[in-house]
Scaffold this motif. Structure first.
Motif, PDB file in Angstrom:
ATOM      1  N   HIS A  10       0.807  -1.222   0.000  1.00  0.00           N
ATOM      2  CA  HIS A  10       0.000   0.000   0.000  1.00  0.00           C
ATOM      3  C   HIS A  10       0.841   1.273   0.000  1.00  0.00           C
ATOM      4  CE1 HIS A  10      -3.540  -2.437   0.470  1.00  0.00           C
ATOM      5  NE2 HIS A  10      -2.959  -3.072   1.461  1.00  0.00           N
ATOM      6  N   ASP A 142     -12.375  -7.350  -5.164  1.00  0.00           N
ATOM      7  CA  ASP A 142     -12.238  -6.102  -5.926  1.00  0.00           C
ATOM      8  C   ASP A 142     -10.765  -5.761  -6.167  1.00  0.00           C
ATOM      9  OD1 ASP A 142     -14.965  -5.733  -6.128  1.00  0.00           O
ATOM     10  OD2 ASP A 142     -15.080  -4.302  -4.463  1.00  0.00           O
ATOM     11  N   GLU A 143      -9.934  -5.933  -5.137  1.00  0.00           N
ATOM     12  CA  GLU A 143      -8.510  -5.667  -5.300  1.00  0.00           C
ATOM     13  C   GLU A 143      -7.889  -6.640  -6.311  1.00  0.00           C
ATOM     14  OE1 GLU A 143      -7.192  -3.905  -0.946  1.00  0.00           O
ATOM     15  OE2 GLU A 143      -7.608  -6.063  -1.135  1.00  0.00           O
ATOM     16  N   GLN A 144      -8.298  -7.900  -6.243  1.00  0.00           N
ATOM     17  CA  GLN A 144      -7.794  -8.894  -7.199  1.00  0.00           C
ATOM     18  C   GLN A 144      -8.180  -8.514  -8.624  1.00  0.00           C
ATOM     19  OE1 GLN A 144      -8.479 -13.047  -6.261  1.00  0.00           O
ATOM     20  NE2 GLN A 144      -8.356 -12.614  -4.069  1.00  0.00           N
ATOM     21  N   SER A 145      -9.377  -7.991  -8.783  1.00  0.00           N
ATOM     22  CA  SER A 145      -9.834  -7.553 -10.100  1.00  0.00           C
ATOM     23  C   SER A 145      -8.962  -6.412 -10.621  1.00  0.00           C
ATOM     24  CB  SER A 145     -11.301  -7.121 -10.022  1.00  0.00           C
ATOM     25  OG  SER A 145     -11.745  -6.666 -11.265  1.00  0.00           O
ATOM     26  N   ILE A 146      -8.621  -5.469  -9.756  1.00  0.00           N
ATOM     27  CA  ILE A 146      -7.772  -4.338 -10.139  1.00  0.00           C
ATOM     28  C   ILE A 146      -6.363  -4.823 -10.479  1.00  0.00           C
ATOM     29  CG2 ILE A 146      -6.639  -2.244  -9.256  1.00  0.00           C
ATOM     30  CD1 ILE A 146      -9.323  -1.780  -7.664  1.00  0.00           C
ATOM     31  N   ILE A 147      -5.821  -5.724  -9.672  1.00  0.00           N
ATOM     32  CA  ILE A 147      -4.492  -6.283  -9.937  1.00  0.00           C
ATOM     33  C   ILE A 147      -4.494  -6.985 -11.293  1.00  0.00           C
ATOM     34  CG2 ILE A 147      -2.821  -8.048  -9.214  1.00  0.00           C
ATOM     35  CD1 ILE A 147      -3.743  -7.364  -6.278  1.00  0.00           C
ATOM     36  N   THR A 148      -5.514  -7.777 -11.530  1.00  0.00           N
ATOM     37  CA  THR A 148      -5.621  -8.511 -12.793  1.00  0.00           C
ATOM     38  C   THR A 148      -5.710  -7.553 -13.971  1.00  0.00           C
ATOM     39  OG1 THR A 148      -6.654 -10.385 -11.682  1.00  0.00           O
ATOM     40  CG2 THR A 148      -6.991 -10.210 -14.073  1.00  0.00           C
ATOM     41  N   GLU A 149      -6.540  -6.518 -13.841  1.00  0.00           N
ATOM     42  CA  GLU A 149      -6.666  -5.540 -14.924  1.00  0.00           C
ATOM     43  C   GLU A 149      -5.334  -4.847 -15.193  1.00  0.00           C
ATOM     44  OE1 GLU A 149      -9.069  -1.482 -16.185  1.00  0.00           O
ATOM     45  OE2 GLU A 149      -9.796  -2.657 -14.481  1.00  0.00           O
ATOM     46  N   TYR A 150      -4.634  -4.467 -14.133  1.00  0.00           N
ATOM     47  CA  TYR A 150      -3.330  -3.822 -14.294  1.00  0.00           C
ATOM     48  C   TYR A 150      -2.363  -4.741 -15.040  1.00  0.00           C
ATOM     49  CZ  TYR A 150       1.295  -2.009 -13.139  1.00  0.00           C
ATOM     50  OH  TYR A 150       2.582  -1.552 -13.216  1.00  0.00           O
ATOM     51  N   ARG A 153      -3.130  -5.041 -18.662  1.00  0.00           N
ATOM     52  CA  ARG A 153      -2.697  -3.844 -19.380  1.00  0.00           C
ATOM     53  C   ARG A 153      -1.179  -3.850 -19.597  1.00  0.00           C
ATOM     54  NH1 ARG A 153      -6.128   1.325 -17.131  1.00  0.00           N
ATOM     55  NH2 ARG A 153      -8.210   0.478 -17.521  1.00  0.00           N
TER      56      ARG A 153
END
Length: 164
Positions: A10, A142-150, A153
């Motif tokens: 963080h 939700d955090e896993q989703s953001i990590i995956t999206e990053y 990309r």
């Protein structure tokens, strides 16, 4: 998650200087470090299997894709068929692969990883892979989703910079 992990996960997106490049954020520097550690791990795996980097790359293709013909293996490795023959000869001599008759092309052969070599490679690979995967358990959906999206990309950026 321990205090050190929480701090690094963080931490603010402060600029960090890459050893040879422009200042980058901590996440970008960590991606570079992941690439370096991944190379270190590949060298470790090569030592475990007593193979050189090209032979290890051939083994990785065979383990991930299953049996391959020499021409396809040559194409995937980006080396000549003569060089591929030498790679396969070394892997056969070490007991990592066998040559088997192609089931539908009576003149063709397939390069097939041996079960003992597959087990040996996976006994080194799987704990590392499962350890990385388990790290996601510390994050919410939700955090896993953001990590995956990053990461998706990042992969897309890499792909966009690869020539034809």
């Amino acid at each position: 998650m321990d205090a050190h992990s929480a701090t690094s996960v963080h931490a603010p997106a402060a600029a960090e200087s890459d050893r040879t490049g422009p200042p980058v954020r901590r996440a970008t520097a960590l991606l570079r470090e992941i690439l370096e550690v991944s190379e270190d791990f590949e060298r470790h795996l090569g030592r475990e299997l007593t193979v050189n980097p090209t032979d290890l790359q051939a083994m990785e293709h065979l383990l991930m894709s299953g049996p391959l013909g020499p021409s396809e293996l040559s194409r995937r490795l980006g080396i000549s068929t003569a060089s591929t023959t030498k790679v396969v000869d070394r892997l056969v001599d070490l007991g990592h692969v066998t040559r088997q008759a192609h089931p539908t092309d009576r003149r063709g052969i397939l390069v097939v990883p041996t079960e003992s070599s597959r087990r040996r490679a996976l006994s080194t690979l799987m704990p590392m892979i499962m350890g990385i995967d388990a790290e996601l358990d510390a994050f919410s959906a939700d955090e896993q989703s953001i990590i995956t999206e990053y990461l998706e990309r990042v992969v897309a950026v890499y792909r966009s910079h690869i020539g034809p």
